[in-house]
Design a protein around this motif. Structure first.
Motif, short mmCIF file in Angstrom:
data_model
loop_
_atom_site.label_atom_id
_atom_site.label_comp_id
_atom_site.label_asym_id
_atom_site.label_seq_id
_atom_site.Cartn_x
_atom_site.Cartn_y
_atom_site.Cartn_z
N PRO A 252 0.81 -1.23 0.00
CA PRO A 252 0.00 0.00 0.00
C PRO A 252 0.83 1.27 0.00
O PRO A 252 0.39 2.30 -0.49
CB PRO A 252 -0.81 -0.12 1.29
CG PRO A 252 -0.01 -1.02 2.17
CD PRO A 252 0.73 -1.94 1.27
N MET A 253 2.05 1.20 0.54
CA MET A 253 2.81 2.43 0.72
C MET A 253 3.75 2.75 -0.44
O MET A 253 4.14 3.89 -0.63
CB MET A 253 3.64 2.35 2.01
CG MET A 253 2.86 1.96 3.24
SD MET A 253 1.41 3.00 3.51
CE MET A 253 2.23 4.51 4.03
N LEU A 254 4.13 1.74 -1.17
CA LEU A 254 5.23 1.92 -2.13
C LEU A 254 5.00 3.02 -3.15
O LEU A 254 5.84 3.90 -3.32
CB LEU A 254 5.49 0.61 -2.87
CG LEU A 254 6.64 -0.21 -2.32
CD1 LEU A 254 6.90 -1.40 -3.21
CD2 LEU A 254 7.88 0.67 -2.20
N THR A 255 3.87 2.97 -3.83
CA THR A 255 3.69 3.93 -4.92
C THR A 255 3.38 5.33 -4.43
O THR A 255 3.35 6.26 -5.21
CB THR A 255 2.59 3.46 -5.89
OG1 THR A 255 1.39 3.31 -5.15
CG2 THR A 255 2.97 2.14 -6.53
N SER A 256 3.18 5.49 -3.12
CA SER A 256 2.98 6.84 -2.60
C SER A 256 4.20 7.32 -1.80
O SER A 256 4.18 8.40 -1.22
CB SER A 256 1.73 6.88 -1.71
OG SER A 256 1.85 5.92 -0.68
N ALA A 257 5.27 6.53 -1.78
CA ALA A 257 6.48 6.94 -1.06
C ALA A 257 7.16 8.10 -1.79
O ALA A 257 6.89 8.35 -2.96
CB ALA A 257 7.43 5.76 -0.95
N ALA A 258 8.06 8.77 -1.07
CA ALA A 258 8.75 9.92 -1.66
C ALA A 258 9.77 9.46 -2.71
O ALA A 258 10.51 8.51 -2.48
CB ALA A 258 9.47 10.69 -0.57
N VAL B 282 12.56 0.98 -6.67
CA VAL B 282 11.30 0.70 -7.36
C VAL B 282 10.96 1.82 -8.36
O VAL B 282 10.84 2.98 -7.98
CB VAL B 282 10.15 0.55 -6.35
CG1 VAL B 282 8.82 0.33 -7.08
CG2 VAL B 282 10.44 -0.62 -5.41
N LEU B 283 10.81 1.42 -9.61
CA LEU B 283 10.38 2.35 -10.66
C LEU B 283 8.84 2.37 -10.67
O LEU B 283 8.21 1.32 -10.71
CB LEU B 283 10.91 1.88 -12.01
CG LEU B 283 10.50 2.70 -13.23
CD1 LEU B 283 11.16 4.10 -13.21
CD2 LEU B 283 10.88 1.98 -14.53
N VAL B 284 8.29 3.59 -10.61
CA VAL B 284 6.83 3.75 -10.54
C VAL B 284 6.34 4.65 -11.67
O VAL B 284 6.95 5.68 -11.94
CB VAL B 284 6.41 4.40 -9.19
CG1 VAL B 284 4.89 4.50 -9.09
CG2 VAL B 284 6.98 3.63 -8.00
N HIS B 285 5.26 4.25 -12.31
CA HIS B 285 4.56 5.13 -13.25
C HIS B 285 3.13 5.29 -12.77
O HIS B 285 2.36 4.33 -12.80
CB HIS B 285 4.60 4.57 -14.67
CG HIS B 285 4.20 5.58 -15.71
ND1 HIS B 285 4.01 5.26 -17.04
CD2 HIS B 285 3.98 6.91 -15.61
CE1 HIS B 285 3.68 6.36 -17.71
NE2 HIS B 285 3.65 7.36 -16.87
N SER B 286 2.80 6.51 -12.32
CA SER B 286 1.44 6.79 -11.83
C SER B 286 0.61 7.41 -12.94
O SER B 286 0.94 8.48 -13.46
CB SER B 286 1.50 7.78 -10.66
OG SER B 286 2.17 7.19 -9.56
N ALA C 16 -4.91 5.59 -15.68
CA ALA C 16 -5.28 4.21 -16.02
C ALA C 16 -4.93 3.23 -14.92
O ALA C 16 -5.44 2.10 -14.89
CB ALA C 16 -4.59 3.80 -17.32
N GLY C 17 -4.04 3.65 -14.01
CA GLY C 17 -3.59 2.78 -12.93
C GLY C 17 -2.09 2.84 -12.80
O GLY C 17 -1.39 3.13 -13.76
N ASP C 18 -1.62 2.58 -11.59
CA ASP C 18 -0.18 2.60 -11.35
C ASP C 18 0.46 1.30 -11.78
O ASP C 18 -0.12 0.23 -11.63
CB ASP C 18 0.11 2.80 -9.86
CG ASP C 18 -0.32 4.17 -9.37
OD1 ASP C 18 -0.69 5.02 -10.21
OD2 ASP C 18 -0.31 4.40 -8.15
N ALA D 162 3.45 -4.00 -9.01
CA ALA D 162 2.13 -3.37 -8.97
C ALA D 162 1.64 -3.15 -10.40
O ALA D 162 2.43 -2.91 -11.30
CB ALA D 162 2.18 -2.03 -8.22
N GLY D 163 0.32 -3.27 -10.57
CA GLY D 163 -0.26 -3.08 -11.89
C GLY D 163 0.03 -4.23 -12.83
O GLY D 163 0.11 -4.04 -14.05
N ARG D 164 0.14 -5.42 -12.28
CA ARG D 164 0.50 -6.55 -13.14
C ARG D 164 -0.54 -6.83 -14.22
O ARG D 164 -0.17 -7.16 -15.34
CB ARG D 164 0.68 -7.81 -12.28
CG ARG D 164 1.89 -7.72 -11.37
CD ARG D 164 2.15 -9.08 -10.73
NE ARG D 164 3.20 -8.96 -9.72
CZ ARG D 164 3.09 -9.39 -8.46
NH1 ARG D 164 1.98 -9.97 -8.07
NH2 ARG D 164 4.08 -9.25 -7.62
N GLU D 165 -1.82 -6.66 -13.88
CA GLU D 165 -2.85 -6.94 -14.89
C GLU D 165 -2.76 -5.94 -16.05
O GLU D 165 -2.92 -6.30 -17.21
CB GLU D 165 -4.24 -6.94 -14.27
CG GLU D 165 -4.55 -8.21 -13.51
CD GLU D 165 -4.16 -9.48 -14.28
OE1 GLU D 165 -4.52 -9.58 -15.48
OE2 GLU D 165 -3.49 -10.35 -13.70
#
Length: 210
Positions: free
Chosen positions: A9-15, A37-41, A44-46, A118-121
């Motif tokens: 729950p915290m990863l994609t909202s971390a700094a 962790v590479l994040v794309h917000s 359509a979904g993270d 995250a966002g595997r689907e």
DNA sequence: CACTCGATGTTCT
DNA sequence: GAACATCGAGTGG
């Protein structure tokens, strides 16, 4: 909400990692990006993945796009640390790079593989493949799975929508090899590819002798 | 598995 | 024209 979001729950909202993180020696940054962790917000979904394979491209490096000076394509490499450099290869694929070093010194890191967390689907839909190992195990696979294209070129990796956050504090073994796809006379013999050796999601196996 | 090859467009010689 | 920080479909052991 699917289970992967409940479990992380915290990863994609971390700094995001700071500009100072990227403003160091390129090989150091390439090594320390492993496990982050590479994040794309996106609306359509993270999507997010643990970085497991990187390559360093240095100044005075015959394998670097910048080796023959500044051009329209490579000019993001000459910008400030944390600048996103996306380029198109073979007319059909995109590759993601992160600029290091102060403006004027053209060095960058190619992100070659991540492990989906995250966002595997969403990744499966975009890739047209089901197997986890096929989603992001290559520089063009991960850009497709995470919807990274030229619209993100010149962006800033220290702020959304595309950014890197600290990964799980787990120590994993790092292996150094030669870079992929470069002939000997273009720096292909230099030890500038960095992998988390235990990952199932590398772009190719680690050769004992290159 | 291992290997070949076509797709497709930008850059540079 | 040739090369290119690639991928996936196709072929053959």
């Amino acid at each position: 909400m699917d289970s992967e979001h409940n479990s992380l729950p915290m990863l994609t909202s971390a700094a995001p990692l700071s500009r100072e993180f990227y403003s160091r020696e390129t090989v150091t940054v390439a090594t320390e990006l492993l496990g982050q962790v590479l994040v794309h917000s996106e609306a359509a979904g993270d999507t997010a993945g643990i970085i497991v394979e990187t390559e360093a491209y240095l100044s005075s490096d015959p394998g670097s796009h910048a080796s023959r000076g500044k051009t329209q394509r490579n000019s993001p490499m000459f910008a400030v640390p944390g600048t996103i450099y996306v380029y198109q290869i073979y007319g059909v694929h995109f590759c993601l790079n992160i600029v290091t070093r102060p403006a004027g010194i053209a060095e960058a890191i190619l992100v070659r593989a991540v492990e989906p967390i995250a966002g595997r689907e969403l990744m499966r839909q975009r890739r047209g493949r089901q197997e986890l190992k096929e989603l992001t195990s290559g520089p063009a696979k991960l850009t497709k799975a995470m919807n990274i294209d030229l619209s993100l070129n010149w962006g800033d990796i220290t702020v959304p929508p595309l950014y890197v956050v600290a990964g799980p504090a787990i120590r994993r073994p790092v292996t150094v090899t030669t870079r992929v796809g470069l002939p000997q006379n273009r720096g292909g013999d230099l030890p500038l590819r960095f992998c988390l050796a235990d990952s199932e999601c590398l772009s190719r196996p680690i050769n004992v002798h290159p």
